[in-house]
Design a protein around this motif. Structure first.
Motif, short mmCIF file in Angstrom:
data_model
loop_
_atom_site.label_atom_id
_atom_site.label_comp_id
_atom_site.label_asym_id
_atom_site.label_seq_id
_atom_site.Cartn_x
_atom_site.Cartn_y
_atom_site.Cartn_z
N LEU A 107 0.82 -1.21 0.00
CA LEU A 107 0.00 0.00 0.00
C LEU A 107 0.85 1.25 0.00
N HIS A 118 -12.04 0.36 6.02
CA HIS A 118 -12.42 -0.60 4.98
C HIS A 118 -13.92 -0.44 4.74
N ARG A 176 -7.42 -2.15 -5.53
CA ARG A 176 -7.36 -0.71 -5.32
C ARG A 176 -8.74 -0.16 -5.57
N VAL A 180 -6.64 2.51 9.75
CA VAL A 180 -7.11 2.13 8.42
C VAL A 180 -8.63 2.17 8.41
N THR A 207 -11.49 -1.65 -1.03
CA THR A 207 -10.30 -2.20 -0.39
C THR A 207 -9.88 -1.32 0.77
N LYS A 236 -7.99 1.26 3.21
CA LYS A 236 -7.31 2.54 2.99
C LYS A 236 -6.53 2.90 4.24
#
Length: 848
Positions: free
Chosen positions: A664, A748, A729, A746, A733, A735
């Motif tokens: 990532l 999702h 991507r 993160v 997905t 982030k």
């Protein structure tokens, strides 16, 4: 039993323990009868019964018992002058003395083991007397003299030898009383005297040697000894049971009893040696021993053993089941046993026997659930479970009954999706259909690793975020176990950030399996506290290690540290070698299809080069392994090398397995694919010198010496296909929201999840969430305006954590105790009382 007392006993608080023991007094006749029943139960467990041994399923076990006994008798026949068994030198090696007692037990066992066609050893008085004479010979020459004994390992003198002697005397009690009636008292006196870590020949609950599995072993020995004494042994049995009952109490780290941290914790963790995560070794030993004790007590008046069964079932459900994947015991809870060749399938066989016995002690739905779990393990394990390895022929028969019962369906004790935070032992397990992810951390509470007695020779980074990604349908002996540690570099274990340097093993450093310096103020001897603290199982020096669970999702954070020896280097002797660790602040966000890993501050305070291993996987040398991927500029990638990768896929076509890696936000990645051959002896001095060859994948990120600290962000994608990785991507997905040494987070969109770990004091803001101080927080936004929040204190020492959800005010629908919800300027405030929660996750469901 009234419901209040039942709940008390189910929780097994210290205050409720003695309720398990019946009130005194009992008559001498009753005590003698109970002792006789206890000894008969013991013989039945180890030798089997006429009924169990008539079953064809026990034939292999009976044959093995007889074969071992005959081998031992032949060794006695061939013994030379001064020997009891040919070639077994006694007098200086405590392991050899323990072996001699074990061999006598194995002969005695054959003389008490009935069969459908009885062996001529069964009931052979001459052989039994030969064993009894052997006991007398060993006592006279090598055991009875207290001034000559107790060399080597304390365990053999206080537990191992006593275990073999006590069981041998129990098997042959009638013949001993006839032939050499004074031998029982002689041995009991000597066994008491060898309890040198005890008090006045008895258990000392304040001793660090008399805890957990060790305590269960010692007290079981003393229970048998009390029964051997007869009517006068009742007090000894009651005292031993009183001591053993303490292992059933859930450890409260804020209210320790006798200062003991060894045992089971509320979150399912098990610790032995004060700080080692040990469910898969000492934990299974304790499970086995207490279940055997319950069977030994059955039908006697010594204890209400049935009242202990719910506690042991809880150990299985919450402590063992999460750590067993398709019949394999996970590496993260095995301590030094990871270097032994037996492997995780053999470990689970021990657990299965205990579960089989526990099912026979349970009733109704509880018994059915345990039986279903036994069937589940058998149906999912890639190695056939061999019940002839069970200790008891009776257990073999019960196992066959369970497998043959069509009314019992296979069923896991784990839900299909489960995330388990074993924060009390710095471990986490995340399970989904198709894979399981196991993570090992350490802290100032939990050891980085365990080394001892030449076992686990290169353990240095096993508690520094090492992970094990188990794929469904695989033979785990080909992916992990002793051969993983043999062929994968100890500096390149999956998940580890390590300095680029060469370390030496303890035998290489000091010429023996421990550091010896008894003249130093820290008194380094083979079993001293200093040896434990700095050599055998040193703890880390970081406080932050833990995480939260929300349903089947998890967030885990840890700050990597050097160990206690490096911290205390000025206090240690000049010739004591210490090693400094690298630095990193890491988070693992445990989702459905992937595990997202963030790392910040990755570097080294001493300016050394550092390597972070994204993953390491092994395959058999002839397996068809491929490595494919894509660079960030869109060009394809194959094989080994270094490049700016967007994604990578390792696939083993022979085993139909694959793992994907999505980078990532990561610097250049180095990929290696090497054929490695090493001897299993590199990880354990007692292993056979067996060469093992594996094809080893290494995926890593290197930082040069003197380079500035760096941040990494990547995802592990179990069972990934190339098409899915190419499409990895966009909006569906994960982030990365933040990745610093202060805050890692993160989101999702799939499950509507935002997860954050904060590491420093002060206020942290991310994605509409404000968090005060270090914490682990998960927020899930579902349909109809429902928001669920989980909060945990990964430092274990905060009194309160405050979280603010920005936006329109929300009201609490359901909330754990200790959670308070209120309106605040800009949103909804959540206050969580985390005092003495020891990493527990607290949840609240909110709605607008």
């Amino acid at each position: 039993m009234d419901i209040t007392r039942r709940r008390l006993l189910s929780a097994l608080s210290a205050a409720g323990l003695l309720s398990v023991l019946p009130a005194l007094p009992v008559s001498a006749a009753e005590a003698a009868a109970d002792s006789d029943r206890l000894l008969a139960n013991t013989v039945g467990i180890f030798a089997g019964t006429t009924g169990s041994n008539a079953r064809p399923e026990t034939a292999a076990k009976l044959a093995a018992i007889e074969k071992t006994a005959r081998t031992n008798l032949k060794s006695m026949d061939d013994a030379g002058a001064g020997e009891l068994f040919a070639g077994l030198v006694l007098g200086t090696d405590d392991a050899n003395l323990n072996t001699a007692f074990r061999r006598l037990y194995e002969i005695a066992l054959a003389t008490r083991t009935p069969g459908p066609t009885p062996s001529d050893l069964y009931g052979d008085t001459a052989v039994q007397r030969r064993v009894i004479d052997g006991l007398g010979w060993l006592h006279e020459r090598h055991y009875g003299d207290q001034s000559k004994g107790y060399y080597g390992n304390w365990f053999n003198w206080e537990i191992g030898i006593s275990q073999h002697v006590s069981k041998t005397l129990a098997l042959l009690v009638d013949e001993v009383r006839t032939y050499r009636p004074g031998l029982i008292a002689t041995y009991v006196t000597s066994m008491d005297a060898y309890l040198r870590n005890g008090t006045d020949g008895d258990v000392n609950l304040d001793s660090r040697f008399h805890t957990g599995a060790n305590l269960a072993d010692i007290t079981t020995n003393r229970i048998l000894q009390g029964a051997l004494i007869g009517a006068d042994g009742g007090a000894r049995i009651r005292k031993a049971l009183t001591d053993q009952l303490t292992v059933f109490v859930t450890i409260d780290p804020y209210r320790l009893r006798h200062g003991v941290t060894d045992g089971y914790y509320a979150d399912g963790s098990f610790i032995q040696h004060a700080s080692v995560a040990y469910t898969g070794s000492y934990g299974k030993g304790l499970l086995t021993r207490v279940v055997q004790t319950l069977k030994i007590l059955d039908g006697t008046g010594f204890a209400h053993g049935e009242e202990l069964v719910p506690t042991v079932r809880r150990w299985v459900r919450d402590g063992f089941a999460p750590l067993i994947f398709e019949g394999w015991m996970m590496e993260i809870v095995k301590g030094r046993a990871v270097s032994r060749p037996d492997g995780g399938y053999v470990d689970v066989g021990v657990v299965v026997e205990a579960v089989v016995d526990l099912a026979s002690l349970s009733a109704g739905a509880d018994a059915t659930a345990l039986k279903s779990y036994v069937k589940h393990i058998r149906s999912t394990s890639r190695a056939a479970l061999n019940p002839s390895g069970f200790v008891s022929p009776v257990s073999i028969a019960h196992y066959a009954d369970i497998i043959g019962d069509a009314s019992v369906p296979p069923a896991d004790l784990n839900p299909a999706a489960r995330s388990v935070a074993f924060n009390a032992m710095d471990k986490h397990v995340h399970r989904r259909e198709g894979y399981a992810f196991a993570l090992a951390r350490s802290s100032d509470r939990i050891s980085k690793y365990e080394y001892m007695s030449g076992e686990n020779l290169m353990p240095w980074f096993q508690g520094d975020g090492a992970h094990y990604l188990y794929l469904s349908g695989q033979d785990q002996t080909q992916a992990f176990g002793v051969d993983y540690f043999t062929t994968v570099s100890p500096y390149g274990l999956a998940g580890v950030t390590a300095p680029v340097e060469q370390r030496r093993t303890i035998p290489e450093l000091y010429g023996k399996p421990y550091y010896d310096n008894p003249g130093h103020p820290l008194n380094f001897t083979s079993s001293s506290e200093s040896q434990n603290k700095y050599v055998y199982f040193p703890r880390g020096t970081n406080r932050h290690s833990g995480g939260a669970v929300l349903g089947a999702y998890g967030a885990v954070g840890a700050v990597q540290s050097s160990d206690a020896a490096y911290r205390d280097r000025e206090l240690l002797p000049d010739d004591f070698v210490v090693y400094r660790g690298a630095t990193a602040t890491k988070s693992w966000f445990l989702l459905d299809e992937e595990i997202v890993v963030l790392a910040a501050g990755v570097g080294d305070g001493a300016g050394r080069a550092v390597t972070t291993t994204v993953d390491a996987r092994t395959a058999l040398p002839d397996d068809q392994v491929s490595v494919t991927g894509e660079l960030r500029d869109g060009r394809p990638w194959t094989g080994a090398g270094t490049g700016d990768l967007r994604w990578l896929r390792w696939a083993n076509a022979t085993r139909q397995s694959a793992v994907g890696y999505v980078f990532l936000d990561t610097p250049e990645v180095r990929v290696t694919l090497d054929k490695v051959t090493r001897s299993r002896r590199v990880v354990r001095t007692a292993n056979p010198d067996t060469a093992v060859t594996r094809t080893v994948l290494g995926v890593s990120v290197d930082r040069a010496a003197g380079a500035r600290p760096v941040s990494l962000a990547y995802a592990l994608v179990p069972n990934a296909g190339e098409a899915g990785l190419r499409a990895y991507r966009g909006g569906r997905t994960p982030k990365v929201l933040a990745n610093t040494v202060r805050l890692q987070a993160v989101s999702h969109p799939g499950p509507g999840l935002t997860a954050a770990n904060t590491f420093t004091p002060g206020r942290h803001e991310v994605a509409g969430i404000r968090i005060e101080g270090p914490a682990s927080v998960l927020v899930r936004r579902e349909g109809h305006g429902t928001v669920t929040v989980a909060v945990s204190d990964p430092t274990m020492d905060r009194d309160k954590i405050t979280v603010l959800l920005r936006g329109r005010p929300l009201r609490a629908v359901t909330a754990d105790e200790r959670v308070r919800v209120s309106r605040a300027h800009g949103g909804t405030r959540i206050d969580v009382d985390t005092r003495h929660a020891y990493g527990r996750s607290f949840t609240v469901t909110l709605r607008g």
